[in-house]
Design a protein around this motif. Structure first.
Motif, PDB file in Angstrom:
ATOM      1  N   SER A  60      42.996  90.230  70.106  1.00  0.00           N
ATOM      2  CA  SER A  60      42.295  90.042  68.857  1.00  0.00           C
ATOM      3  C   SER A  60      42.483  88.812  67.965  1.00  0.00           C
ATOM      4  CB  SER A  60      42.178  91.463  68.131  1.00  0.00           C
ATOM      5  OG  SER A  60      43.324  91.521  67.435  1.00  0.00           O
ATOM      6  N   ALA A  61      41.606  88.752  66.969  1.00  0.00           N
ATOM      7  CA  ALA A  61      42.079  87.651  66.024  1.00  0.00           C
ATOM      8  C   ALA A  61      43.198  88.138  65.268  1.00  0.00           C
ATOM      9  CB  ALA A  61      40.824  87.525  65.221  1.00  0.00           C
ATOM     10  N   ASP A  62      43.707  89.401  65.325  1.00  0.00           N
ATOM     11  CA  ASP A  62      44.957  89.715  64.399  1.00  0.00           C
ATOM     12  C   ASP A  62      46.125  90.175  65.351  1.00  0.00           C
ATOM     13  OD1 ASP A  62      43.653  89.807  62.030  1.00  0.00           O
ATOM     14  OD2 ASP A  62      42.728  91.808  62.391  1.00  0.00           O
ATOM     15  N   THR A  63      46.117  89.606  66.610  1.00  0.00           N
ATOM     16  CA  THR A  63      47.140  89.999  67.539  1.00  0.00           C
ATOM     17  C   THR A  63      48.278  88.981  67.228  1.00  0.00           C
ATOM     18  OG1 THR A  63      45.896  90.639  69.244  1.00  0.00           O
ATOM     19  CG2 THR A  63      47.872  89.797  69.932  1.00  0.00           C
ATOM     20  N   LEU A  64      49.538  89.425  67.088  1.00  0.00           N
ATOM     21  CA  LEU A  64      50.795  89.001  66.595  1.00  0.00           C
ATOM     22  C   LEU A  64      51.545  88.656  68.121  1.00  0.00           C
ATOM     23  CD1 LEU A  64      52.104  90.911  63.578  1.00  0.00           C
ATOM     24  CD2 LEU A  64      51.220  88.344  63.447  1.00  0.00           C
ATOM     25  N   SER A  65      51.944  87.463  68.148  1.00  0.00           N
ATOM     26  CA  SER A  65      53.140  87.156  69.296  1.00  0.00           C
ATOM     27  C   SER A  65      54.317  86.491  68.931  1.00  0.00           C
ATOM     28  CB  SER A  65      52.230  86.487  70.517  1.00  0.00           C
ATOM     29  OG  SER A  65      51.786  85.334  70.110  1.00  0.00           O
ATOM     30  N   VAL A  66      55.341  86.826  69.776  1.00  0.00           N
ATOM     31  CA  VAL A  66      56.607  85.994  69.211  1.00  0.00           C
ATOM     32  C   VAL A  66      56.296  84.576  69.704  1.00  0.00           C
ATOM     33  CG1 VAL A  66      57.536  86.588  71.610  1.00  0.00           C
ATOM     34  CG2 VAL A  66      59.164  86.081  69.620  1.00  0.00           C
ATOM     35  N   VAL A  67      56.868  83.578  68.907  1.00  0.00           N
ATOM     36  CA  VAL A  67      56.448  82.256  68.980  1.00  0.00           C
ATOM     37  C   VAL A  67      57.637  81.325  69.267  1.00  0.00           C
ATOM     38  CG1 VAL A  67      54.184  82.316  67.712  1.00  0.00           C
ATOM     39  CG2 VAL A  67      56.471  81.804  66.514  1.00  0.00           C
ATOM     40  N   PHE A  68      58.880  82.200  69.567  1.00  0.00           N
ATOM     41  CA  PHE A  68      59.912  81.374  69.967  1.00  0.00           C
ATOM     42  C   PHE A  68      60.424  80.122  68.892  1.00  0.00           C
ATOM     43  CE2 PHE A  68      58.797  83.664  73.550  1.00  0.00           C
ATOM     44  CZ  PHE A  68      59.890  84.360  74.058  1.00  0.00           C
ATOM     45  N   SER A  69      60.614  78.986  69.676  1.00  0.00           N
ATOM     46  CA  SER A  69      60.897  77.838  68.873  1.00  0.00           C
ATOM     47  C   SER A  69      60.055  77.350  67.783  1.00  0.00           C
ATOM     48  CB  SER A  69      61.576  76.621  69.618  1.00  0.00           C
ATOM     49  OG  SER A  69      62.778  77.072  70.016  1.00  0.00           O
ATOM     50  N   VAL A  70      58.761  77.722  67.996  1.00  0.00           N
ATOM     51  CA  VAL A  70      57.834  77.550  66.789  1.00  0.00           C
ATOM     52  C   VAL A  70      58.257  77.976  65.384  1.00  0.00           C
ATOM     53  CG1 VAL A  70      55.344  77.934  65.865  1.00  0.00           C
ATOM     54  CG2 VAL A  70      55.554  77.626  68.429  1.00  0.00           C
ATOM     55  N   THR A  71      59.215  78.788  65.486  1.00  0.00           N
ATOM     56  CA  THR A  71      60.074  79.347  64.407  1.00  0.00           C
ATOM     57  C   THR A  71      60.813  78.318  63.638  1.00  0.00           C
ATOM     58  OG1 THR A  71      60.213  81.525  65.675  1.00  0.00           O
ATOM     59  CG2 THR A  71      61.653  80.918  63.702  1.00  0.00           C
ATOM     60  N   LYS A  72      61.376  77.348  64.541  1.00  0.00           N
ATOM     61  CA  LYS A  72      62.072  76.478  63.867  1.00  0.00           C
ATOM     62  C   LYS A  72      61.297  75.337  62.897  1.00  0.00           C
ATOM     63  CE  LYS A  72      65.575  75.396  67.721  1.00  0.00           C
ATOM     64  NZ  LYS A  72      64.950  76.568  68.857  1.00  0.00           N
ATOM     65  N   GLY A  73      59.968  75.290  63.241  1.00  0.00           N
ATOM     66  CA  GLY A  73      59.257  74.434  62.361  1.00  0.00           C
ATOM     67  C   GLY A  73      58.851  75.230  61.014  1.00  0.00           C
ATOM     68  N   LEU A  74      58.818  76.621  61.199  1.00  0.00           N
ATOM     69  CA  LEU A  74      58.710  77.438  59.891  1.00  0.00           C
ATOM     70  C   LEU A  74      60.352  77.143  58.922  1.00  0.00           C
ATOM     71  CD1 LEU A  74      57.220  80.318  61.598  1.00  0.00           C
ATOM     72  CD2 LEU A  74      56.072  78.778  60.112  1.00  0.00           C
ATOM     73  N   THR A  75      61.231  77.358  59.700  1.00  0.00           N
ATOM     74  CA  THR A  75      62.472  76.994  59.034  1.00  0.00           C
ATOM     75  C   THR A  75      62.686  75.927  58.408  1.00  0.00           C
ATOM     76  OG1 THR A  75      63.774  78.589  60.800  1.00  0.00           O
ATOM     77  CG2 THR A  75      64.990  76.966  59.789  1.00  0.00           C
ATOM     78  N   ALA A  76      61.988  74.461  59.357  1.00  0.00           N
ATOM     79  CA  ALA A  76      62.098  73.306  58.614  1.00  0.00           C
ATOM     80  C   ALA A  76      61.423  73.387  57.403  1.00  0.00           C
ATOM     81  CB  ALA A  76      61.749  72.281  59.741  1.00  0.00           C
ATOM     82  N   THR A  77      60.240  74.158  57.357  1.00  0.00           N
ATOM     83  CA  THR A  77      59.312  74.130  55.860  1.00  0.00           C
ATOM     84  C   THR A  77      60.155  74.709  54.838  1.00  0.00           C
ATOM     85  OG1 THR A  77      57.312  74.269  57.122  1.00  0.00           O
ATOM     86  CG2 THR A  77      57.248  75.093  54.870  1.00  0.00           C
ATOM     87  N   ALA A  78      60.836  75.823  55.201  1.00  0.00           N
ATOM     88  CA  ALA A  78      61.767  76.395  54.104  1.00  0.00           C
ATOM     89  C   ALA A  78      62.893  75.478  53.559  1.00  0.00           C
ATOM     90  CB  ALA A  78      62.323  77.845  54.553  1.00  0.00           C
ATOM     91  N   LEU A  79      63.478  74.767  54.699  1.00  0.00           N
ATOM     92  CA  LEU A  79      64.603  73.754  54.201  1.00  0.00           C
ATOM     93  C   LEU A  79      64.010  72.746  53.337  1.00  0.00           C
ATOM     94  CD1 LEU A  79      66.301  73.327  57.628  1.00  0.00           C
ATOM     95  CD2 LEU A  79      67.228  74.408  55.564  1.00  0.00           C
ATOM     96  N   ASN A  80      62.906  72.040  53.793  1.00  0.00           N
ATOM     97  CA  ASN A  80      62.131  71.015  52.945  1.00  0.00           C
ATOM     98  C   ASN A  80      61.816  71.589  51.529  1.00  0.00           C
ATOM     99  OD1 ASN A  80      61.694  68.406  54.321  1.00  0.00           O
ATOM    100  ND2 ASN A  80      61.541  69.883  55.906  1.00  0.00           N
ATOM    101  N   LEU A  81      61.051  72.432  51.386  1.00  0.00           N
ATOM    102  CA  LEU A  81      60.944  73.369  50.059  1.00  0.00           C
ATOM    103  C   LEU A  81      62.133  73.599  49.121  1.00  0.00           C
ATOM    104  CD1 LEU A  81      58.412  76.056  50.922  1.00  0.00           C
ATOM    105  CD2 LEU A  81      57.672  73.879  49.921  1.00  0.00           C
ATOM    106  N   ALA A  82      63.156  73.875  49.871  1.00  0.00           N
ATOM    107  CA  ALA A  82      64.429  74.090  49.240  1.00  0.00           C
ATOM    108  C   ALA A  82      64.943  72.961  48.740  1.00  0.00           C
ATOM    109  CB  ALA A  82      65.382  75.096  49.778  1.00  0.00           C
ATOM    110  N   ALA A  83      64.860  71.772  49.346  1.00  0.00           N
ATOM    111  CA  ALA A  83      65.435  70.714  48.993  1.00  0.00           C
ATOM    112  C   ALA A  83      64.743  70.073  47.773  1.00  0.00           C
ATOM    113  CB  ALA A  83      65.390  69.585  50.359  1.00  0.00           C
TER     114      ALA A  83
END
Length: 401
Positions: A63-86
């Motif tokens: 469905s439109a609301d189905t969640l799935s594990v996205v593996f290293s796509v996670t690193k892009g989210l981590t990079a977002t956090a790092l850039n915001l923190a900087a």
């Protein structure tokens, strides 16, 4: 929302109908079991599609609301956090990591900068001391794991090498020390929740009913594909396979921390609950596209500045590059934690960035074309870059005026 063609459901702007056709083709040819795709163009949603089966055991539809594990796509989210923190002054990209995390400076790491560490140039792709995923998910082991990271000596020479797992481990501990809280807590408060992006770093139990059953490539099948690729040569998969099969840095970088069931363990409850900044995020396609939306439109969206345009300008440029990354065996680079791909892989524009995940999922944006893309799935590909993701991206760019 509407049924597109009896296989795929959702919405597609008329000028992006080619994308719906490509997405549908993947189901018709048996390449997909369940998947979602969402695209924003110039700040507006133009594609929001899903189809197939989320759980073959119960025949539960995607469905439109189905969640799935996205593996290293996670690193892009981590990079977002790092850039915001900087941006908020928690650290400087070109300062030594040891300025914020003094114990990191052991074993010859005193001069490694934050930028070098998160652009995969620190020589820390592989850890010498074996760890397990179960250990990492155990909070009582956290200080021990930190000591392992602190004691690790960098490889010499410090060639660019994809820090496939260690990226997230170092980001996890660096962020907590430099910023005073976890990446997951910060990112949800500062980015995901205000954007209403349906993405989780540390998925709560209340969302378990939405999780798709992962259909990873079996170890025997993956090994068979890799052996054949290694024998044929001439491809990224061949380079990675050869490195892993001879016990090189690729094997070390991709298997420590170890997990007995490989990819499947990242979709198990312990890993989902834990914020693993390299691989355990769960998301809908809508959520991933939404998470990249501000990046795609210059940092400003809906009367709010989400990211400083100066930060975005830096990431548009390649900050690290290797014609043959020591782990992935392909031309690749990074900018402040985000992947910078070869032109023509996900995008024809060198300004684009994001992060793919093993098996095929993708979070990507192109500030030149003003595109934000989220792609999620449950049938994993064995290749480093999934042909399905590449074909979907190609179809998207065919529709951009």
């Amino acid at each position: 929302m509407r049924e597109i063609n009896g296989i795929v459901t959702g919405f597609c702007a008329p000028e992006f109908e080619r994308v719906a056709g490509q997405f549908t083709k993947h189901f018709e040819t048996g390449q997909e079991v369940g998947a979602g795709l969402c695209v924003y163009y110039q700040g507006d949603m133009v594609v929001d599609l899903w189809g197939g089966i989320a759980d073959p055991d119960t025949n539960k539809p995607w469905s439109a609301d189905t969640l799935s594990v996205v593996f290293s796509v996670t690193k892009g989210l981590t990079a977002t956090a790092l850039n915001l923190a900087a941006e908020r002054g928690h650290f400087d990209w070109d300062a030594p990591v040891a300025d914020y995390w003094p114990a990191f400076g052991q074993s010859g790491k005193q001069s490694i900068t934050v930028r070098q560490l998160f652009n995969h140039q620190a020589g820390l792709a592989a850890l010498s001391i074996p760890l397990t995923l179960a250990q990492y998910c155990d909070p009582t082991q956290r200080l021990y794991i930190r000591s392992v990271l602190e004691q690790q000596a960098p490889a010499e020479p410090r060639l660019q090498a994809y820090h496939a797992l260690s990226f997230g481990m170092y980001a996890d501990h660096f962020f907590e020390i430099a910023c005073g809280e976890s990446i997951g807590t910060f990112l949800h408060r500062e980015w995901l929740d205000p954007l209403q992006a349906d993405v989780y770093l540390g998925t709560p139990a209340g969302q378990d009913h939405r999780i798709a059953k992962l259909l990873p490539v079996g170890n025997a099948s993956r090994l068979g594909h890799m052996l054949w690729a290694a024998l044929r040569g001439g491809s990224t998969e061949a380079n990675v396979a050869r490195s892993i099969l001879r016990g090189g840095i690729a094997k070390q970088a991709l298997t420590n921390p170890s997990s007995p069931n490989a990819m499947a363990d990242y979709n198990a409850v312990p890993a989902r609950r834990c914020c693993l900044p390299w691989a355990s995020a769960t998301a809908t396609a809508r959520g991933l596209a939404r998470a990249y939306l501000p990046w795609s439109v210059g940092g400003d969206w809906q009367d709010r500045t989400w990211i400083n345009p100066a930060t975005l300008q830096q990431i548009k440029e390649r900050q690290s590059w290797s014609e043959q990354d020591s782990v992935l065996g392909k031309a690749l680079g990074w900018s402040q934690g985000f992947v910078k791909e070869e032109v023509g892989v996900f995008s024809p524009n060198p300004e684009s960035f994001g992060h793919p995940g093993i098996g095929g999922p993708l979070g990507w944006c192109d500030p030149k074309a003003q595109l934000a893309i989220g792609y999620t799935l449950n049938r994993s590909d064995w290749r480093v870059r999934s042909p399905r993701a590449l074909a979907l991206c190609a179809s998207i760019y065919q529709c951009v005026p």
